[in-house]
Design a protein around this motif. Structure first.
Motif, PDB file in Angstrom:
ATOM      1  N   ALA A 125     -31.537-101.630 -73.752  1.00 24.68           N
ATOM      2  CA  ALA A 125     -32.140-102.515 -72.766  1.00 24.68           C
ATOM      3  C   ALA A 125     -31.368-102.487 -71.449  1.00 24.68           C
ATOM      4  O   ALA A 125     -31.975-102.421 -70.373  1.00 24.68           O
ATOM      5  CB  ALA A 125     -32.210-103.934 -73.309  1.00 24.68           C
ATOM      6  N   LEU A 126     -30.041-102.533 -71.522  1.00 26.45           N
ATOM      7  CA  LEU A 126     -29.238-102.541 -70.296  1.00 26.45           C
ATOM      8  C   LEU A 126     -29.362-101.223 -69.532  1.00 26.45           C
ATOM      9  O   LEU A 126     -29.532-101.224 -68.302  1.00 26.45           O
ATOM     10  CB  LEU A 126     -27.777-102.837 -70.622  1.00 26.45           C
ATOM     11  N   GLY A 128     -31.310-100.834 -65.926  1.00 27.27           N
ATOM     12  CA  GLY A 128     -30.602-100.235 -64.798  1.00 27.27           C
ATOM     13  C   GLY A 128     -31.338 -99.028 -64.247  1.00 27.27           C
ATOM     14  O   GLY A 128     -31.456 -98.863 -63.028  1.00 27.27           O
ATOM     15  N   PHE A 129     -31.856 -98.195 -65.142  1.00 23.26           N
ATOM     16  CA  PHE A 129     -32.641 -97.031 -64.723  1.00 23.26           C
ATOM     17  C   PHE A 129     -33.893 -97.469 -63.967  1.00 23.26           C
ATOM     18  O   PHE A 129     -34.235 -96.886 -62.928  1.00 23.26           O
ATOM     19  CB  PHE A 129     -33.011 -96.184 -65.950  1.00 23.26           C
ATOM     20  N   GLY A 163     -43.550-107.719 -69.322  1.00 24.17           N
ATOM     21  CA  GLY A 163     -42.642-106.829 -68.602  1.00 24.17           C
ATOM     22  C   GLY A 163     -43.224-106.340 -67.284  1.00 24.17           C
ATOM     23  O   GLY A 163     -42.509-106.245 -66.278  1.00 24.17           O
ATOM     24  N   MET A 164     -44.518-106.046 -67.279  1.00 24.13           N
ATOM     25  CA  MET A 164     -45.155-105.599 -66.039  1.00 24.13           C
ATOM     26  C   MET A 164     -45.129-106.698 -64.978  1.00 24.13           C
ATOM     27  O   MET A 164     -44.822-106.437 -63.813  1.00 24.13           O
ATOM     28  CB  MET A 164     -46.590-105.150 -66.319  1.00 24.13           C
ATOM     29  N   PHE A 178     -41.199-101.324 -66.110  1.00 24.14           N
ATOM     30  CA  PHE A 178     -40.802-102.453 -66.953  1.00 24.14           C
ATOM     31  C   PHE A 178     -41.797-102.702 -68.072  1.00 24.14           C
ATOM     32  O   PHE A 178     -41.421-103.149 -69.158  1.00 24.14           O
ATOM     33  CB  PHE A 178     -40.557-103.717 -66.127  1.00 24.14           C
ATOM     34  N   GLY A 179     -43.055-102.406 -67.839  1.00 24.73           N
ATOM     35  CA  GLY A 179     -44.032-102.483 -68.925  1.00 24.73           C
ATOM     36  C   GLY A 179     -43.710-101.474 -70.017  1.00 24.73           C
ATOM     37  O   GLY A 179     -43.725-101.802 -71.214  1.00 24.73           O
ATOM     38  N   ALA A 180     -43.390-100.254 -69.604  1.00 22.06           N
ATOM     39  CA  ALA A 180     -43.033 -99.218 -70.582  1.00 22.06           C
ATOM     40  C   ALA A 180     -41.725 -99.560 -71.295  1.00 22.06           C
ATOM     41  O   ALA A 180     -41.610 -99.379 -72.518  1.00 22.06           O
ATOM     42  CB  ALA A 180     -42.915 -97.865 -69.876  1.00 22.06           C
ATOM     43  N   LEU A 181     -40.744-100.061 -70.550  1.00 22.19           N
ATOM     44  CA  LEU A 181     -39.471-100.452 -71.163  1.00 22.19           C
ATOM     45  C   LEU A 181     -39.683-101.572 -72.179  1.00 22.19           C
ATOM     46  O   LEU A 181     -39.123-101.538 -73.282  1.00 22.19           O
ATOM     47  CB  LEU A 181     -38.474-100.894 -70.086  1.00 22.19           C
TER      48      LEU A 181
END
Length: 147
Positions: free
Chosen positions: A128-129, A133-134, A46-47, A14-17
């Motif tokens: 983002a979606l 999900g990934f 995000g992290m 999530f940090g990378a996203l």
């Protein structure tokens, strides 16, 4: 509260996203403010949300994992918009832009909505979606296969 492999994976992903989505959104934002800290601050948010929201719910099935990824995305978006609109409100307050505290809060809410509108475009939303999900699926895989 205790650390798990799923929480660590969720935090990293999530940090990378968040960093990647920040780079996608940057061209759509007003260039008046300093955007150099946009991606790092969003990545930290995000992290934290990956750890707390997605990682803590891992292990409940792959279908639920996608939903938890989207939930973590929504919570991350909320906190990112709150942090950046609050930062802008404080910066304007230091320049005596507002008439009082209620005016500052009202304008912060308006900035929250405005920043959300700048970020709401098709390519960013779809990315983002799918990304969330990934992240949910990989976190679920890590929760099931952690030794």
């Amino acid at each position: 509260m205790y650390p798990t492999a799923a929480k660590l994976i969720a935090a990293i992903l999530f940090g990378a996203l968040s960093w990647w989505l920040s780079d996608l959104v940057r061209p759509f934002l007003p260039q008046e403010g300093s955007l150099e800290w946009l991606a790092p601050v969003n990545a930290v948010i995000g992290m934290v949300m990956g750890w707390r929201v997605l990682g803590s719910r891992a292990g409940r099935g792959y279908g639920a994992a996608i939903g938890y990824g989207w939930t973590a995305l929504a919570v991350t978006l909320f906190w990112v918009l709150l942090v950046w609109s609050g930062r802008e409100m404080l910066e304007r307050s230091m320049r005596l832009y507002y008439d009082g505290p209620m005016d500052a809060i009202e304008q912060m809410i308006a900035l929250f909505v405005e920043y959300g509108a700048h970020a709401a475009n098709t390519s960013t939303a779809v990315s983002a979606l799918f990304g969330a999900g990934f992240c949910g699926l990989v976190t679920e895989f890590a929760a099931r296969n952690a030794a």
